[in-house]
Scaffold this active site. Structure first.
Site, PDB file in Angstrom:
ATOM      1  N   ARG A   1       1.876  11.892  -9.101  1.00 38.47           N
ATOM      2  CA  ARG A   1       2.297  10.525  -8.761  1.00 38.47           C
ATOM      3  C   ARG A   1       3.760  10.287  -9.162  1.00 38.47           C
ATOM      4  O   ARG A   1       4.458   9.492  -8.556  1.00 38.47           O
ATOM      5  CB  ARG A   1       1.440   9.489  -9.504  1.00 38.47           C
ATOM      6  CG  ARG A   1      -0.010   9.434  -9.062  1.00 38.47           C
ATOM      7  CD  ARG A   1      -0.669   8.194  -9.648  1.00 38.47           C
ATOM      8  NE  ARG A   1      -2.111   8.246  -9.587  1.00 38.47           N
ATOM      9  CZ  ARG A   1      -2.856   7.919  -8.531  1.00 38.47           C
ATOM     10  NH1 ARG A   1      -2.258   7.516  -7.419  1.00 38.47           N
ATOM     11  NH2 ARG A   1      -4.165   7.991  -8.571  1.00 38.47           N
TER      12      ARG A   1
ATOM     13  N   LEU B   1      -7.668  -0.767   4.064  1.00 37.52           N
ATOM     14  CA  LEU B   1      -6.885  -1.973   4.352  1.00 37.52           C
ATOM     15  C   LEU B   1      -7.615  -2.926   5.266  1.00 37.52           C
ATOM     16  O   LEU B   1      -7.534  -4.144   5.110  1.00 37.52           O
ATOM     17  CB  LEU B   1      -5.536  -1.586   4.954  1.00 37.52           C
ATOM     18  CG  LEU B   1      -4.396  -1.574   3.959  1.00 37.52           C
ATOM     19  CD1 LEU B   1      -4.184  -2.984   3.406  1.00 37.52           C
ATOM     20  CD2 LEU B   1      -4.684  -0.656   2.788  1.00 37.52           C
TER      21      LEU B   1
ATOM     22  N   PHE C   1      -1.260  16.287   3.946  1.00 36.66           N
ATOM     23  CA  PHE C   1      -1.567  15.636   2.676  1.00 36.66           C
ATOM     24  C   PHE C   1      -0.306  15.568   1.811  1.00 36.66           C
ATOM     25  O   PHE C   1       0.291  16.587   1.479  1.00 36.66           O
ATOM     26  CB  PHE C   1      -2.678  16.377   1.931  1.00 36.66           C
ATOM     27  CG  PHE C   1      -3.243  15.543   0.829  1.00 36.66           C
ATOM     28  CD1 PHE C   1      -4.241  14.598   1.092  1.00 36.66           C
ATOM     29  CD2 PHE C   1      -2.756  15.650  -0.470  1.00 36.66           C
ATOM     30  CE1 PHE C   1      -4.740  13.784   0.080  1.00 36.66           C
ATOM     31  CE2 PHE C   1      -3.254  14.839  -1.485  1.00 36.66           C
ATOM     32  CZ  PHE C   1      -4.244  13.919  -1.207  1.00 36.66           C
TER      33      PHE C   1
ATOM     34  N   ASP D   1      -4.154   5.652   6.183  1.00 36.72           N
ATOM     35  CA  ASP D   1      -4.705   6.873   6.744  1.00 36.72           C
ATOM     36  C   ASP D   1      -5.726   6.462   7.813  1.00 36.72           C
ATOM     37  O   ASP D   1      -5.337   6.103   8.917  1.00 36.72           O
ATOM     38  CB  ASP D   1      -5.318   7.638   5.555  1.00 36.72           C
ATOM     39  CG  ASP D   1      -5.775   9.031   5.876  1.00 36.72           C
ATOM     40  OD1 ASP D   1      -5.001   9.780   6.467  1.00 36.72           O
ATOM     41  OD2 ASP D   1      -6.914   9.388   5.515  1.00 36.72           O
TER      42      ASP D   1
ATOM     43  N   GLU E   1       0.844  -1.197   0.000  1.00 35.94           N
ATOM     44  CA  GLU E   1       0.000   0.000   0.000  1.00 35.94           C
ATOM     45  C   GLU E   1       0.878   1.245   0.000  1.00 35.94           C
ATOM     46  O   GLU E   1       2.021   1.206   0.459  1.00 35.94           O
ATOM     47  CB  GLU E   1      -0.931  -0.060   1.229  1.00 35.94           C
ATOM     48  CG  GLU E   1      -1.903   1.080   1.389  1.00 35.94           C
ATOM     49  CD  GLU E   1      -2.875   1.289   0.241  1.00 35.94           C
ATOM     50  OE1 GLU E   1      -2.413   1.456  -0.909  1.00 35.94           O
ATOM     51  OE2 GLU E   1      -4.095   1.329   0.481  1.00 35.94           O
ATOM     52  N   ASP E   2       0.336   2.335  -0.526  1.00 36.05           N
ATOM     53  CA  ASP E   2       1.106   3.584  -0.535  1.00 36.05           C
ATOM     54  C   ASP E   2       1.078   4.265   0.838  1.00 36.05           C
ATOM     55  O   ASP E   2       2.104   4.683   1.359  1.00 36.05           O
ATOM     56  CB  ASP E   2       0.604   4.544  -1.637  1.00 36.05           C
ATOM     57  CG  ASP E   2      -0.899   4.823  -1.572  1.00 36.05           C
ATOM     58  OD1 ASP E   2      -1.611   4.188  -0.760  1.00 36.05           O
ATOM     59  OD2 ASP E   2      -1.376   5.681  -2.355  1.00 36.05           O
TER      60      ASP E   2
HETATM   61  P1  IMP Z   1      -7.711   4.935   4.314  1.00 35.12           P
HETATM   62  O1  IMP Z   1      -8.755   3.920   3.934  1.00 35.12           O
HETATM   63  O2  IMP Z   1      -8.321   6.129   4.988  1.00 35.12           O
HETATM   64  O3  IMP Z   1      -6.568   4.355   5.105  1.00 35.12           O
HETATM   65  O4  IMP Z   1      -7.201   5.533   2.947  1.00 35.12           O
HETATM   66  C1  IMP Z   1      -6.057   5.167   2.310  1.00 35.12           C
HETATM   67  C2  IMP Z   1      -6.041   5.791   0.928  1.00 35.12           C
HETATM   68  O5  IMP Z   1      -6.348   7.199   0.980  1.00 35.12           O
HETATM   69  C3  IMP Z   1      -4.659   5.697   0.320  1.00 35.12           C
HETATM   70  O6  IMP Z   1      -4.484   4.500  -0.393  1.00 35.12           O
HETATM   71  C4  IMP Z   1      -4.614   6.919  -0.573  1.00 35.12           C
HETATM   72  O7  IMP Z   1      -5.167   6.629  -1.840  1.00 35.12           O
HETATM   73  C5  IMP Z   1      -5.500   7.938   0.116  1.00 35.12           C
HETATM   74  N1  IMP Z   1      -4.711   8.897   0.912  1.00 35.12           N
HETATM   75  C6  IMP Z   1      -4.692   9.023   2.253  1.00 35.12           C
HETATM   76  N2  IMP Z   1      -3.857   9.994   2.656  1.00 35.12           N
HETATM   77  C7  IMP Z   1      -3.324  10.512   1.531  1.00 35.12           C
HETATM   78  C8  IMP Z   1      -2.348  11.555   1.291  1.00 35.12           C
HETATM   79  O8  IMP Z   1      -1.808  12.218   2.188  1.00 35.12           O
HETATM   80  N3  IMP Z   1      -2.046  11.784  -0.019  1.00 35.12           N
HETATM   81  C9  IMP Z   1      -2.593  11.074  -1.059  1.00 35.12           C
HETATM   82  N4  IMP Z   1      -3.493  10.100  -0.862  1.00 35.12           N
HETATM   83  C10 IMP Z   1      -3.859   9.818   0.413  1.00 35.12           C
HETATM   84 MG    MG Z   2      -5.363   7.814  -3.953  1.00 32.35          MG
END
Ligand code: IMP
Ligand code: MG
Length: 175
Positions: free
Chosen positions: A163, A106, A150, A101, A97-98
């Site tokens: 990206r 996940l 962000f 958040d 995963e990148d």
């Molecule tokens: P989660 O389900 O809230 O954990 O969201 C994770 C997804 O939100 C990541 O795979 C990203 O696509 C997006 N995301 C969360 N924070 C950022 C950020 O700071 N920059 C860019 N994308 C983000």
């Molecule tokens: Mg994204």
């Protein structure tokens, strides 16, 4: 309108950390093979850079999830937009995963994947925002904990842009 990007993690530091994670995975899975699941689109750069540094046999598959919600807030309702091509039953699986958040994406994906009975299921993320966590997620390999800002670059986007930046930067939106 123009965006300013402040470097948060330099390219050299990202790559050094990816090498360390690869060394750890090579050690943990010595004598075995692994399937990397690249979560599109954000983790494509990380997946490639990590895979190049693995010396054990590697297979790569792709999955894409989307979360429904108003604005930038994730509701926790996740949909699979692209399915894996192959079965993961009995395989050593590492989800790549990148960024984590809220943890909702996940948390959902790991449940879906564990139902498919892999031999083992690990989670590897380049970035982690612990302050933002809403649901618990166990991270096995973590690149960097970052503050609640962000970020873009190294696969991460803002409206599909940035990206391709070879570093991780904080997006500062100017008026
Ligand atoms: P989660 O389900 O809230 O954990 O969201 C994770 C997804 O939100 C990541 O795979 C990203 O696509 C997006 N995301 C969360 N924070 C950022 C950020 O700071 N920059 C860019 N994308 C983000
Ligand atoms: Mg994204």
């Amino acid at each position: 309108m123009s965006d300013t990007i402040r470097v948060l993690i330099e390219r050299e530091d990202v790559e050094k950390r990816i090498q360390e994670i690869a060394d750890q995975i090579n050690k943990d899975f010595e004598g075995e093979e692994v399937t990397l699941i690249c979560i599109l689109k954000g983790s494509m750069f990380f997946t490639c850079e990590l895979a190049k540094r693995l010396t054990i046999p590697v297979m790569i598959d792709f999955m894409q999830a989307s979360s429904y919600g108003a604005g930038t807030k994730s509701t926790g309702v996740i949909q699979i937009k692209k399915e894996l091509d192959d079965s993961i039953e009995g395989k050593n699986v590492i989800v790549i995963e990148d960024i984590i958040d809220s943890g909702r994406t996940l948390n959902f994906l790991l449940k879906v994947l564990s139902d498919r009975e892999p031999k083992c299921l690990k989670l590897c993320t380049l970035l982690n925002k612990p302050e933002r966590r809403e649901v618990e997620v166990d991270v096995d390999y973590n690149g960097f904990d970052i503050p609640d800002e962000f970020v873009v670059g190294y696969g991460l986007d803002y409206a599909q842009k940035y990206r391709n930046l070879p570093y991780v930067g904080v997006l500062e939106i100017d008026g």
